[in-house]
Design an enzyme around this catalytic site. Sequence first.
Site, PDB file in Angstrom:
ATOM      1  N   ARG A  12      46.781   6.448  97.054  1.00  0.00           N
ATOM      2  CA  ARG A  12      48.070   6.260  96.612  1.00  0.00           C
ATOM      3  C   ARG A  12      47.927   5.276  95.300  1.00  0.00           C
ATOM      4  NH1 ARG A  12      52.067   3.224  94.996  1.00  0.00           N
ATOM      5  NH2 ARG A  12      51.675   1.768  96.851  1.00  0.00           N
ATOM      6  N   ASP A  13      48.026   4.224  95.530  1.00  0.00           N
ATOM      7  CA  ASP A  13      48.249   3.088  94.528  1.00  0.00           C
ATOM      8  C   ASP A  13      47.030   2.918  93.666  1.00  0.00           C
ATOM      9  OD1 ASP A  13      49.674   1.158  93.055  1.00  0.00           O
ATOM     10  OD2 ASP A  13      49.374  -0.256  94.517  1.00  0.00           O
ATOM     11  N   HIS A 203      51.247  -6.932 100.090  1.00  0.00           N
ATOM     12  CA  HIS A 203      50.593  -5.811  98.967  1.00  0.00           C
ATOM     13  C   HIS A 203      50.442  -6.677  97.880  1.00  0.00           C
ATOM     14  CE1 HIS A 203      50.232  -1.665  97.347  1.00  0.00           C
ATOM     15  NE2 HIS A 203      50.604  -2.470  96.123  1.00  0.00           N
ATOM     16  N   HIS A 205      48.000  -7.632  94.035  1.00  0.00           N
ATOM     17  CA  HIS A 205      47.300  -7.144  92.721  1.00  0.00           C
ATOM     18  C   HIS A 205      46.469  -8.384  92.530  1.00  0.00           C
ATOM     19  CE1 HIS A 205      48.833  -3.027  92.188  1.00  0.00           C
ATOM     20  NE2 HIS A 205      49.705  -3.410  93.015  1.00  0.00           N
ATOM     21  N   CYS A 236      50.699   0.249  88.804  1.00  0.00           N
ATOM     22  CA  CYS A 236      52.169   0.723  88.830  1.00  0.00           C
ATOM     23  C   CYS A 236      52.329   1.327  87.384  1.00  0.00           C
ATOM     24  CB  CYS A 236      53.200  -0.100  89.337  1.00  0.00           C
ATOM     25  SG  CYS A 236      54.805   0.632  89.106  1.00  0.00           S
ATOM     26  N   ASN A 245      44.819  -3.192  92.322  1.00  0.00           N
ATOM     27  CA  ASN A 245      45.183  -3.913  93.900  1.00  0.00           C
ATOM     28  C   ASN A 245      43.985  -4.862  94.220  1.00  0.00           C
ATOM     29  OD1 ASN A 245      47.249  -2.131  95.396  1.00  0.00           O
ATOM     30  ND2 ASN A 245      46.252  -0.967  93.806  1.00  0.00           N
TER      31      ASN A 245
END
Lengths: 299, 299
Positions: A12-13, A203, A205, A236, A245
């Site tokens: 996903r990310d 979460h 980065h 993002c 990430n």
Amino acid sequence: MNAVDIREVGPRDGLQIEEPISTEAKLEFIDALVATGVRRIEVTSFVSPRAVPSLADAEAVAAQLNRWQGVTFSALVASLNGARRALAAGIRQIEYVVSASDGHSRANVGRDSAASVALIAPIAELVHEAGGQLEVIVAIAFDCPFDGPTPPQRVAEIARSAMASGADALAVADTIGTASPIRMVDVLGRVRAAVPETVPGVHLHNTRGQGLANAWAAYSEGVRQFDSAAGGLGGCPFAPGASGNIATEELAYMFEDGGIATGIDIDRALNAARLISDLLGKPVASNLLAAGGRSVPAH
Amino acid sequence: MNAVDIREVGPRDGLQIEEPISTEAKLEFIDALVATGVRRIEVTSFVSPRAVPSLADAEAVAAQLNRWQGVTFSALVASLNGARRALAAGIRQIEYVVSASDGHSRANVGRDSAASVALIAPIAELVHEAGGQLEVIVAIAFDCPFDGPTPPQRVAEIARSAMASGADALAVADTIGTASPIRMVDVLGRVRAAVPETVPGVHLHNTRGQGLANAWAAYSEGVRQFDSAAGGLGGCPFAPGASGNIATEELAYMFEDGGIATGIDIDRALNAARLISDLLGKPVASNLLAAGGRSVPAH
């Protein structure tokens, strides 16, 4: 036995900011991730295919997840409609993202932060009716590329609202990778004071190289749930400067090397990072992948 | 006011593994480093020019250091003869490196670890007679590429021997970048128990992405002295797989962003990293240099 719970968010990310790859390639990536031993994978997001073309195949990916057992697959949503789509596609673990700043919230979902908070209760109701669980991820918990520093108290308020609105779990996100350990400890401390009934995940980065230091600071504050992406992929599309990430293999190394169990096999995590690098046709930002594991003679 | 003391080792550890650059280029680099506000710079090492050709101009570099005021310049040595050369060149702050493993010690200096420890006392005497100060850096404090894991107790023993032999300061080095926070805390705890009269500094590499997490773990254990290199340059020519010191600009960001003073201006540190990248004609491993500082609107 000390242990942490890592959620792999590479599909996903990791992929949302990249040129689209085929559904088959994504399934090959997910297969390599399952092989690492990771127990939770965020596989896609149910958002506008125009806004995030690389995740336009969310339903097609979700339809194939019964290939694998023993792993909890989840999906990110940003609206009530996204939650409906995810549930209809069979996903029962939903992450709903709420930006703590108005500037990023408007850029990301076209409404301000308070309007996003107001959607938590109806989304939680919908998810629970379907027998699912809802995690609220508080994005932009440190700095906004549009609005500047996020007041830590705002993050704590959203966390309290989320739990009061029926969320089952919480995470705090350093969406653009500007946090540092002291601020991590500060924000986590305020969140934990506001919602003593749960321990948030994080979460993170690695945009400014701070990712693992923040992860270690979070661990030291009692956090045991961490998002990361194979090879340090990610970013993002609606947060300028948000890239990378923390890398799953480096996060797992940090814990496993110290005897903290992750359930992840480092060599297989390196394989997954190598695979997604090959599938994307570009190098990934993982020092561990470049250096290799601790391949010194064991005594 | 919380503060830490960063020693820039780019001109020594950063350049030793690189193709030689001119003395003039090194002085330009040192000038950019002095401009960052850093108060200590390890400028070269006095070792065999055949073994480390890129630092063959140690005397020439040392002869120019009176250009700058208010900065403590130091040099690394690995033998009594190296200490003599450094003192003759006017250096009064000497770092003597002792490998905690026999395999690395032999590869690095052609003698075993105990023989290197035995040299601490005569080197300390020489340095003190000249009015200087000696720091002993315990290299390979976690893993050896030849011998495997280093027994933590061996590091503590060397630390105790060093202080008993007249060292003025100590540092613990993760030479090949395999440490993780739990092991960092373990080794530092043993060293502090063995030598309660001093707090060691740390010298860290980011080879497996763990550098800043280890730095934060060390800070949490009371360490206030950190080595780092502009742009994350560096490596040890005699330790396979040793690459990349922690980047000064990322280390300084980690502390400054949390209100811990380093004396270093982040923008100027980024300038120094950019300069050495240009002088070497290759990119450096700094996420912060790629992303830029926390350039969000300040409120």
